[in-house]
Write an enzyme that holds these catalytic residues in place. Structure first.
Site, short mmCIF file in Angstrom:
data_model
loop_
_atom_site.label_atom_id
_atom_site.label_comp_id
_atom_site.label_asym_id
_atom_site.label_seq_id
_atom_site.Cartn_x
_atom_site.Cartn_y
_atom_site.Cartn_z
N CYS A 1 0.85 -1.24 -0.06
CA CYS A 1 0.23 0.03 0.06
C CYS A 1 0.80 1.37 0.10
O CYS A 1 0.52 2.30 -0.71
CB CYS A 1 -0.94 0.09 1.06
SG CYS A 1 -0.55 -0.91 2.63
N ARG B 1 7.45 -11.16 5.07
CA ARG B 1 7.00 -10.92 6.47
C ARG B 1 7.38 -12.11 7.28
O ARG B 1 7.57 -13.19 6.86
CB ARG B 1 5.50 -10.85 6.76
CG ARG B 1 4.86 -9.82 5.99
CD ARG B 1 3.41 -9.72 6.02
NE ARG B 1 2.57 -8.97 5.33
CZ ARG B 1 1.10 -8.70 5.34
NH1 ARG B 1 0.44 -9.74 5.88
NH2 ARG B 1 0.89 -7.99 4.35
N GLN C 1 0.46 -11.20 -3.17
CA GLN C 1 -0.89 -10.86 -3.05
C GLN C 1 -1.60 -10.35 -4.06
O GLN C 1 -0.83 -9.73 -4.95
CB GLN C 1 -1.11 -9.78 -2.04
CG GLN C 1 -0.76 -10.10 -0.52
CD GLN C 1 -0.95 -8.98 0.55
OE1 GLN C 1 -0.15 -7.89 0.38
NE2 GLN C 1 -1.83 -9.09 1.57
N ASP D 1 -2.95 -7.89 -4.80
CA ASP D 1 -3.52 -6.68 -3.97
C ASP D 1 -4.01 -5.54 -4.96
O ASP D 1 -3.54 -5.62 -6.08
CB ASP D 1 -2.23 -5.95 -3.48
CG ASP D 1 -2.30 -5.35 -2.33
OD1 ASP D 1 -3.36 -5.27 -1.85
OD2 ASP D 1 -1.38 -5.15 -1.32
N HIS E 1 -5.76 -1.39 -4.79
CA HIS E 1 -6.11 -0.17 -3.77
C HIS E 1 -6.83 0.84 -4.66
O HIS E 1 -6.53 1.15 -5.74
CB HIS E 1 -4.76 0.66 -3.33
CG HIS E 1 -4.22 -0.34 -2.16
ND1 HIS E 1 -3.12 -1.02 -2.67
CD2 HIS E 1 -4.31 -0.29 -1.10
CE1 HIS E 1 -2.67 -1.83 -1.59
NE2 HIS E 1 -3.40 -1.32 -0.73
N LYS F 1 -13.71 -2.61 8.02
CA LYS F 1 -13.45 -3.50 6.82
C LYS F 1 -14.50 -4.43 6.72
O LYS F 1 -15.41 -4.96 7.74
CB LYS F 1 -12.10 -3.99 7.21
CG LYS F 1 -12.26 -4.87 8.39
CD LYS F 1 -10.49 -5.60 8.57
CE LYS F 1 -10.59 -6.49 9.80
NZ LYS F 1 -9.22 -7.23 9.77
N HIS G 1 -8.23 -0.73 0.60
CA HIS G 1 -7.34 -1.77 0.52
C HIS G 1 -8.44 -2.83 -0.07
O HIS G 1 -9.38 -3.16 1.04
CB HIS G 1 -6.71 -2.04 1.68
CG HIS G 1 -5.85 -0.98 2.11
ND1 HIS G 1 -4.55 -0.74 2.28
CD2 HIS G 1 -6.14 0.40 2.93
CE1 HIS G 1 -4.19 0.32 2.84
NE2 HIS G 1 -5.13 0.76 3.18
#
Length: 650
Positions: free
Chosen positions: A344, A373, A391, A393, A395, A475, A521
């Protein structure tokens, strides 16, 4: 005593003397309820039937029909009964803690000898003896010094340490199951006979450090599972047996998908078969996102700590980050960077290049972002819990007024993806404001309402999870249920006004002024690695034909058929089908068995008759019968099934 008023779930209220117990309340209603009662909920807290009620309250009496409360009590009592059984068989064993966990419980012991699998049977037998005694369960409240002396006299140092570590100075509750006693908050059942003796099973033995500290004593942990009826236990054991067959760690070897090794803990070595699944899934997601209006980006793996400090991750997430220190070639000074744990902040950097107008919003940005991670080694689990992952991912930069439409659009996008991948059973959970948060109450009201309105607009119900949102925004969590009933939380959508503010993101509004965008997100699959593991277990390795890494094997029965085998393979490959030839000098039954273990969806056998007739003997994975079909028909049918679902109507 002064009277108190107790209100029941139906809204009716009764007066009682202060100090009455839930057992007394149940008896005042009916003898039948008194006999069936197991516990109560008093002002939202789960209570033992023996605890006194001293003030006005709302109360509900529970029986074994109330499954949530019954399971908690049965499992909690069994933890005590198991510890008692262990100490009756091996008196020198020291007890520590035994909490309830999902589907069961565990208890940690210190014992000089190791428990064996055979010991579990002896412990179960002793537990049933204790249950059949139907001994009363009673509770008392003790001063701490009394409790400490009690355990010191019995050489139970772990209990002493537990008491000394409990904050405050309130008295402690003690429970007896017959003559065996344990420190416990409760609640518990009223006698050991209330535990169903045919509805539990001891499952396994494991090592566990005391307090989770590798510098402390290694204890022995015994796990058990329990339910309120033997049919439920049987169903659970059947599910575990099926889960073992589907375990992706077993199937990854049989299908030759990936491997992992000590030199790269938590990282995956993708073999050709596994990488085929990965790339097919990624290509599918790329097409879906492009069709839904996303622009795809790619951002660096290593980023200077300044960005992570600005975003807040350095202060709050550093323990999970891999830090990279390098000496600058000329300055010879340390430069501290980090492998990105999420994408992000980097996406905001792309948003911040050039001036953005309200006309550019919503801007949907997607990345197959590789992240790293740090996960403790004990938490790693095959390809489902790793340190290096990618991911899907995304946004969405938008205005507050666009949150409802963009969220509803994403829900419909996610529903389409899950349906294509065979998941039609999934739920939405809306996590709302936590106790510690930023932003005004009015802002939280609006944004939480926007997420709820988006679910309604998309035609989906949702469950509220009060207080489970992030400190900066609410969320949505999307949880799918697989073929054997397990739940997996995969997709998410999170509203974030915080990161755009921290990283100075802005757009020019219709009024000509600068405004902060909201950042949504969102992820559909989550990590590719984890989702591929879920897919493998969902389908027990028998992946949909379009995803299967090895789609077709054409196997010769006689060597004279080899040329025809090559011809068939070439025709299949020309249609985009992943086909291979098996010309080994082995019996066809051996070849079929080997490729079936490898989860090849279609095996085409070729002998003399097939060569002469230009046909194929078709065997599909999981089917015992074969069929003989014309070559052209087989190629046409397989080419149709090999087409990814998003391209079938194109």
């Amino acid at each position: 005593m002064a009277p108190i008023s107790l209100t029941f779930p139906d809204g009716n209220a009764r007066e009682y003397d202060a100090g009455i117990t839930p057992a007394g309340v149940a008896e005042s209603i009916s003898k039948s309820l008194f006999k069936k009662a197991i516990s109560a909920t008093v002002d939202g807290e789960h209570w033992d039937l023996q605890w006194p009620i001293n003030a006005d309250a709302k109360i509900a009496i529970h029986t074994m029909a109330d499954e949530d409360q019954a399971n908690e009590l049965v499992r909690h009592d069994l933890a005590h009964i198991m510890a008692r059984a262990v100490q009756e068989i091996w008196p020198d064993t020291k007890v520590t803690i035994g909490p309830v966990i999902k589907d069961g419980w565990y208890y940690d012991f210190e014992r000089a000898e190791s428990f064996t699998p055979e010991d579990l049977g002896a412990i179960e037998k002793k537990m049933r003896e204790i249950i059949n005694k139907r001994e009363p369960v009673r509770t008392e409240v003790w001063a701490r010094d009394v409790a400490i002396k009690y355990y010191e006299d019995r050489n139970e140092p772990y209990k002493v340490e537990l008491i000394e570590g409990i904050p405050g100075d309130e008295p402690l509750r003690m429970y007896w199951h017959g003559d065996w006693q344990d420190l416990c908050r409760g609640p518990h059942l009223q006698h050991t006979g209330q535990v169903p003796g045919d509805s539990f099973k001891l499952m396994s033995i494991a090592g566990a450090y005391w307090r989770g500290d590798s510098d402390r004593a290694m204890l022995q942990r015994i796990y058990g599972v329990a339910f309120t009826g033997k049919e439920k236990l049987r169903a659970h054991l059947n599910m575990l047996e099926e889960a073992a067959k589907r375990d992706h760690r077993k199937l990854r070897r049989e299908m030759d998908l990936v491997h992992m090794q000590e030199e790269a803990p938590g990282q995956i070595f993708w073999h050709p078969n596994g990488w085929s699944i990965y790339t097919q899934l990624q290509d599918y997601m790329r097409r879906k996102q492009h069709a839904d209006g996303y622009v795809e980006v790619n951002t660096p793996q290593v980023v200077n700590r300044k960005l992570w400090e600005d975003s807040g991750h350095w202060q709050n997430y550093q323990d999970h980050m891999f830090i990279v220190e390098v000496d600058e070639e000329h300055a010879r000074e340390k430069t501290v960077n980090a492998l990105k744990p999420m994408n992000c902040p980097c996406h905001v950097q792309i948003f911040n290049t050039g001036m953005k107008s309200y006309r550019d919003l919503p801007l949907r940005m997607a990345e197959f972002g590789s992240c790293n991670r740090y996960e403790p080694s004990g938490a790693l689990h095959g390809i489902m819990r790793v340190r290096g992952f990618t991911q899907d991912d995304g946004h969405i930069f938008c205005t507050e007024d666009q949150i409802v439409d963009e969220t509803a659009k994403f829900i419909n996008f996610l529903a389409s993806v899950y349906a294509d991948l065979g998941f039609n059973d999934w739920t939405i959970k809306l996590s709302t404001r936590p106790e510690k948060r930023i932003g005004s109450e009015e802002s939280w009201d609006r944004v939480e309402k926007a997420l709820g309105d988006a679910c309604n607009a998309a035609g989906y119900e949702y469950e509220l999870l009060p207080g489970e949102g992030a400190f900066y925004g609410p969320k949505l969590e999307f949880t799918l249920t697989d073929a054997i009933g397990r739940e997996w939380q995969c997709g998410t959508l999170q509203v974030d006004p915080n990161l755009p503010d921290r990283l100075d993101a802005s757009y020019v509004g219709a009024d000509g002024g600068k405004h902060r965008p909201y950042m949504l997100h969102r992820a559909t699959l989550g990590s590719f690695e984890r989702f591929i593991g879920i897919l493998i277990e969902e389908h027990a390795g028998k992946l949909p034909f379009w995803l299967a890494p090895r789609q077709v094997v054409v196997a010769s029965i006689i060597s004279d058929a080899n040329d025809y085998v090559h011809d068939v393979v070439e025709q299949l490959r020309a249609k985009g089908i992943r086909a291979e030839a098996d010309l080994r000098n082995e019996k066809i039954n051996y070849k079929v068995r080997e490729h079936s273990v490898g989860k090849v969806p279609v095996i085409l056998a070729v002998g003399a008759r097939e060569v002469e007739d230009r046909t194929l003997s078709v065997r599909r994975l999981g089917e015992k019968q074969t069929s003989v079909q014309a070559l052209d028909d087989v190629v046409r049918d397989l080419a149709t099934n090999a087409t990814p679902p998003d391209l079938r109507d194109a």
